[in-house]
Write an enzyme that holds these catalytic residues in place. Sequence first.
Site, PDB file in Angstrom:
ATOM      1  N   HIS A  10       1.853   4.971  12.873  1.00  0.00           N
ATOM      2  CA  HIS A  10       0.681   5.848  12.655  1.00  0.00           C
ATOM      3  C   HIS A  10       0.820   7.193  13.342  1.00  0.00           C
ATOM      4  CE1 HIS A  10      -2.305   2.519  11.153  1.00  0.00           C
ATOM      5  NE2 HIS A  10      -1.238   2.673  10.389  1.00  0.00           N
TER       6      HIS A  10
ATOM      7  N   GLU B 239      -5.399   1.689   1.941  1.00  0.00           N
ATOM      8  CA  GLU B 239      -5.265   0.540   2.844  1.00  0.00           C
ATOM      9  C   GLU B 239      -5.628   0.945   4.260  1.00  0.00           C
ATOM     10  OE1 GLU B 239      -3.213  -2.191   5.755  1.00  0.00           O
ATOM     11  OE2 GLU B 239      -3.084  -0.032   5.537  1.00  0.00           O
ATOM     12  N   GLU B 240      -5.188   2.148   4.623  1.00  0.00           N
ATOM     13  CA  GLU B 240      -5.349   2.581   6.018  1.00  0.00           C
ATOM     14  C   GLU B 240      -6.806   2.789   6.414  1.00  0.00           C
ATOM     15  OE1 GLU B 240      -3.071   2.275   7.966  1.00  0.00           O
ATOM     16  OE2 GLU B 240      -1.118   2.795   7.100  1.00  0.00           O
TER      17      GLU B 240
ATOM     18  N   ASP C  82       4.203  -4.795   3.752  1.00  0.00           N
ATOM     19  CA  ASP C  82       3.644  -3.672   4.508  1.00  0.00           C
ATOM     20  C   ASP C  82       4.463  -3.547   5.784  1.00  0.00           C
ATOM     21  OD1 ASP C  82       2.069  -1.789   5.790  1.00  0.00           O
ATOM     22  OD2 ASP C  82       0.226  -2.989   5.768  1.00  0.00           O
TER      23      ASP C  82
ATOM     24  N   ASP D 105       5.564   2.895   7.321  1.00  0.00           N
ATOM     25  CA  ASP D 105       4.224   2.394   6.963  1.00  0.00           C
ATOM     26  C   ASP D 105       3.585   3.311   5.933  1.00  0.00           C
ATOM     27  OD1 ASP D 105       1.759   1.154   6.894  1.00  0.00           O
ATOM     28  OD2 ASP D 105       1.133   1.886   8.858  1.00  0.00           O
TER      29      ASP D 105
ATOM     30  N   HIS E 233       0.846  -1.203   0.000  1.00  0.00           N
ATOM     31  CA  HIS E 233       0.000   0.000   0.000  1.00  0.00           C
ATOM     32  C   HIS E 233       0.872   1.240   0.000  1.00  0.00           C
ATOM     33  CE1 HIS E 233      -0.003   1.535   4.269  1.00  0.00           C
ATOM     34  NE2 HIS E 233       0.123   0.274   4.622  1.00  0.00           N
TER      35      HIS E 233
HETATM   36  N1  PHE Z   1      -1.738  -3.073   7.842  1.00  0.00           N
HETATM   37  C1  PHE Z   1      -1.212  -2.417   9.023  1.00  0.00           C
HETATM   38  C2  PHE Z   1      -1.148  -0.913   8.749  1.00  0.00           C
HETATM   39  O1  PHE Z   1      -0.922  -0.489   7.638  1.00  0.00           O
HETATM   40  C3  PHE Z   1       0.152  -2.885   9.400  1.00  0.00           C
HETATM   41  C4  PHE Z   1       0.306  -4.362   9.494  1.00  0.00           C
HETATM   42  C5  PHE Z   1       0.894  -5.040   8.464  1.00  0.00           C
HETATM   43  C6  PHE Z   1      -0.118  -5.056  10.609  1.00  0.00           C
HETATM   44  C7  PHE Z   1       1.056  -6.419   8.519  1.00  0.00           C
HETATM   45  C8  PHE Z   1       0.041  -6.417  10.683  1.00  0.00           C
HETATM   46  C9  PHE Z   1       0.615  -7.106   9.635  1.00  0.00           C
HETATM   47  O2  PHE Z   1      -1.304  -0.126   9.632  1.00  0.00           O
HETATM   48 ZN    ZN Z   2      -0.833   1.662   8.773  1.00  0.00          ZN
HETATM   49 ZN    ZN Z   3       0.631  -0.465   6.485  1.00  0.00          ZN
END
Ligand code: PHE
Ligand code: ZN
Ligand code: ZN
Length: 298
Positions: free
Chosen positions: A259, A131-132, A160, A97, A85
């Site tokens: 975040h 994605e978020e 990710d 992230d 993402h």
């Molecule tokens: N998808 C979550 C995010 O973007 C991060 C994440 C990735 C958590 C993979 C667990 C496993 O905030």
């Molecule tokens: Zn995230």
């Molecule tokens: Zn992420």
Amino acid sequence: APDIPLANVKAHLSQFASIAAANGGNRAHGRPGYLASVNYVKAQLDAAGFTTSVRSFTYGGATGYNLIADWPGGDTSDVLMIGSHLDSVSSGAGINDNGTGSAAILETALAVARSNFQPARHLRFGWWGAEELGLRGSTNYVSTLPAAERARITGYLNFDMVGSPNPGYFVYDGDNSDGVGAGPGPAGSARIEDSLEAYFASIGVPTRGTDFDGRSDYGPFIQYGIPAGGTFTGAEGRKTAAQVQLWGGTQTAFDPCYHRACDGLSNVSDTALDRNADAIAYSVWDLAQDGGTEPPPG
Ligand code: PHE
Ligand code: ZN
Ligand code: ZN
Ligand code: ZN
Ligand code: CA
């Protein structure tokens, strides 16, 4: 497989940081920093010879974008897809992230082009929007593909958060041998997990399984029965004493800036990012050759 130059991956991260700085401090869905990120990645891929397309969707009253890049050649009924993402949360630039995953797969795609890799399987890369906000872009992509097109995707690799500053070395537990997640993934997920694990074993870095429960963009793929896998260096969770023994670091969050506004250029472990970028390249070369002519890593 080629060694992915860490300096190139970090140059992409610098660009993402500059894009955020010029656009109100983030690269979030519906904000100008997101589309600027798409345009940056797309320009690199177009110049390298990929066939790119931007697929828009709407979510929450804003237009979102997925960037899809196909490497010409290979069996288009046997597509290996690699995705990350590209959006951030609105509170920060989203460098770990998920600038890290986005930059690592971009540099892997550029390495495919530099080496004029001609694998048996067809390679397709994807950068997901929103994605978020609940895997909105990847869900839109998978669910709106005609069923016959979806059936041609025979594997999906997701990245990710692959440069967490206090990193763990996690591989999605696709075979449920570690007993984390909802159970084994679609048949074929174990082959992907094994490939990523083989790379880390070759460099002497121990790995552990992590939840294969759909908390990132592989979720919609496994819902449709597509084998998937990927790596992860940890988010808000705290590294345990046993994990400090295994990997070093401290008994604090894998990513203390998860975040948050401090998820900037200094919020990255170069070592973790380099190892993961090289693992991605290894597994793309390994899995794309369908039967496997890629020499064992190391
Ligand atoms: N998808 C979550 C995010 O973007 C991060 C994440 C990735 C958590 C993979 C667990 C496993 O905030
Ligand atoms: Zn995230
Ligand atoms: Zn992420
Ligand atoms: Zn490297
Ligand atoms: Ca496992």
